[in-house]
Design a protein around this motif. Structure first.
Motif, short mmCIF file in Angstrom:
data_model
loop_
_atom_site.label_atom_id
_atom_site.label_comp_id
_atom_site.label_asym_id
_atom_site.label_seq_id
_atom_site.Cartn_x
_atom_site.Cartn_y
_atom_site.Cartn_z
N LYS A 224 -7.59 -3.19 -1.37
CA LYS A 224 -6.32 -3.47 -2.05
C LYS A 224 -6.09 -4.97 -2.10
O LYS A 224 -6.36 -5.68 -1.13
N SER B 290 0.81 -1.22 0.00
CA SER B 290 0.00 0.00 0.00
C SER B 290 0.84 1.27 0.00
O SER B 290 0.46 2.28 -0.59
N GLU C 58 2.41 -1.96 -7.11
CA GLU C 58 1.36 -2.61 -7.89
C GLU C 58 1.77 -2.71 -9.35
O GLU C 58 1.52 -3.71 -10.03
#
Length: 560
Positions: A320, A299, A305
């Protein structure tokens, strides 16, 4: 006073879980096994004895979890009825599960329950050895076959023809469908099951409440589409559990009061149950700690990502994606699937958490070994798990005759048919005079005490000074090589084919490409001892950097 021990066990559970590459079926199979091992027996015991389910846990459970469970009952008729009801339920509703039960009588006031437990395990093993052949006709050639198992199809499910086994597994990957399943069977006790929450569900619920989601689609976990569509299967197992149980048994033997065996047996049951629960608690916490760090990095790093190629399926959803999916959390037996790039970091985080906990068990710190099989999503998961399990055993082989240690080994599958680690690793050796492998890596060593050394308890002692192939050294070298060679990655990748040919071929290649200096030091070893990335171990030239080159596109340093 005669009492009866009853044992139940799910056999070949890994084969049942990883029979297919469908993550939903892997998840559902794991949930079924945990229910059959822990939830179902307690429900059937409550039915037979007419007791409240909460009292079953306190009065009748000796040990539950990890694939087998042990119960104690007051009379033979109840033991037989309990076995009948439980096995009938498994046979009727959970096809494909290999399930065994047995019982053993003993005199609670005069006999040691330790001896009774030994006898019932022997009886169970004899029963498993004498079981009927598992070979059976799968098809008559006239019916539609299941797309995942090859068994006769039961019905169309999610647009595909599936066997009953696959349908049940997929149903059990969904909590709502599990509830529907029990409502249809009118098994009311399940709806009141606050007494024993599923371990994996508990972990998942914790993180879902914190804003994460866990996928049921393997495509969400792969490193990237196409050629590099790799996931990792991790098999992790606690070290020297047999020794710890034996230590507990020996202490109980010394404390047995022949004039009051009932009290001695009661105390042993209490200690065994506590031992089992503590192991479960410590490993569960280590898994949660691991996920916390992975989730935090996922995060906080804005580019993670993008690097992991993990795409949210529904745009705009707040949760997420956690790049890890737990499959087995059964005491010290742990298995999960994750994005291949973070597999080594996951294991490192798990084991370091396990080591750092105040979790002294029978006078010893907890350690564990892990095997990581990195494989394409199309590679058979059952073979992948078998390789991961063999890698885990390879780590354990390093500590059989020494003080304890935690190690991790890994392998990147290139389409091998064999699951034998020796065959796989010897196949890439062109030059038999060299060794390409420095794995497994040491994550932690619990050094022998001075008393243990003096008493000759260990005939082979390993200390931190004796080893260079630690995971921390590996990470540091990986980072150093990445930085030094960031402008010549193509040349570095070619070393994977050059190293197996030996030192002379490697020397010529490195000198030609002016990268000799980059591979002449590292791992905390004297610079003069390393020649073109090779180091002599037991008189054999061993390549220090083959693993690093192999992982060039398969490892992410999370820098936690």
């Amino acid at each position: 006073m005669e009492k009866f021990l009853v044992i139940s066990e799910v056999s070949k559970k890994q084969g049942y879980i990883f029979k297919t590459n469908k993550l939903k079926e892997n998840i559902g199979a794991s949930t079924i096994i945990e229910y059959i091992t822990e939830g179902l027996p307690k429900e059937k015991l409550a039915e037979v004895l007419g007791k409240d389910i909460a009292k079953i846990k306190d009065e009748n459970v000796v040990n539950a979890g990890g694939g087998n469970s042990l119960f104690i009952m007051d009379n033979e008729d109840d033991a037989k009825e309990f076995i009948t009801r439980t096995t009938r339920t498994v046979l009727e509703y959970f096809p494909g599960v290999e399930f065994f039960m047995a019982y053993e009588s003993f005199d609670y006031n005069n006999d040691s329950i330790i001896d009774a437990i030994d006898k019932i395990y022997k009886k169970l093993n004899d029963k498993k050895s004498a079981r009927a052949s598992v070979f059976r006709k799968k098809s008559y050639g006239i019916e539609q076959n299941c797309v995942t198992t090859g068994l006769p199809a039961y019905k169309r499910y999610d647009g595909s023809f599936l066997s009953k086994e696959s349908c049940i597994k997929r149903d059990w990957s969904d909590e709502k469908k599990i509830e529907e399943f029990f409502e249809k069977k009118n098994w009311k006790r399940y709806k009141e099951k606050k007494y024993d929450e599923n371990t994996i569900s508990k972990v998942i619920n914790k993180f879902e409440n914190e804003g994460y989601r866990f996928t049921k689609e393997i495509e969400d976990l792969i490193t990237e589409k196409g050629e590099n569509s790799y996931v990792a299967i991790i098999s992790l197992d606690g070290n020297k559990m047999g020794e710890k149980i034996e230590h507990m048994r020996n202490k109980a033997r010394k404390r047995e009061n022949k004039n009051n065996m009932a009290e001695s047996n009661k105390n042993y049951i209490k200690n065994l149950y506590k031992f089992s629960n503590n192991i479960k608690k410590y490993y569960e916490k280590a898994f949660i700690d691991m996920l916390s760090v992975i989730g935090e990095n996922y995060s906080e790093k804005q580019n993670i990502e993008k690097k992991l190629k993990l795409k949210e399926k529904n745009k705009g959803q707040d949760k997420k994606l956690m790049p890890v999916r737990p499959i087995i959390l059964a005491g010290d037996d742990v298995c999960f699937i994750c994005n291949a790039k973070i597999a080594l970091e996951c294991v490192n985080l798990f084991i370091k958490s396990l080591n750092q906990q105040d979790n002294n068990i029978e006078g010893k710190q907890l350690n564990a070994c892990a095997g990581i099989c990195m494989l394409k999503s199309s590679y058979p998961f059952d073979k992948g798990y078998e390789i991961a399990e063999n890698l885990c055993k390879n780590g354990k082989a390093k500590i059989v005759d020494s003080n304890d240690a935690s190690l991790v080994d890994f392998h990147i599958c290139q389409g091998e048919i064999s699951t034998s680690l020796n065959e796989i690793r010897s196949s890439i050796h062109i030059n038999k005079d060299i060794e390409l492998n420095i794995k497994p890596f040491y994550i932690n060593i619990t050094e022998a005490t001075e008393d243990e050394k003096k008493n000759g308890k260990y005939s082979r002692i390993i200390t931190k000074k004796d080893i260079f192939n630690t995971y921390d050294n590996f990470k540091n070298e990986f980072k150093r090589v990445e930085e030094k060679t960031k402008d010549c990655k193509g040349k570095i990748r070619k070393l994977r084919d050059v190293f197996p040919q030996g030192i002379e071929k490697t020397r010529l290649f490195m000198n030609k490409n002016m990268i000799t200096e980059d591979f002449s030091k590292g791992f905390g070893l004297p610079d003069d001892d390393i020649k073109y990335g090779f180091y002599k171990i037991n008189g054999k030239n061993t390549c220090l950097y083959f693993d690093i080159i192999e992982l060039q596109d398969m490892f992410m340093n999370l820098d936690y």
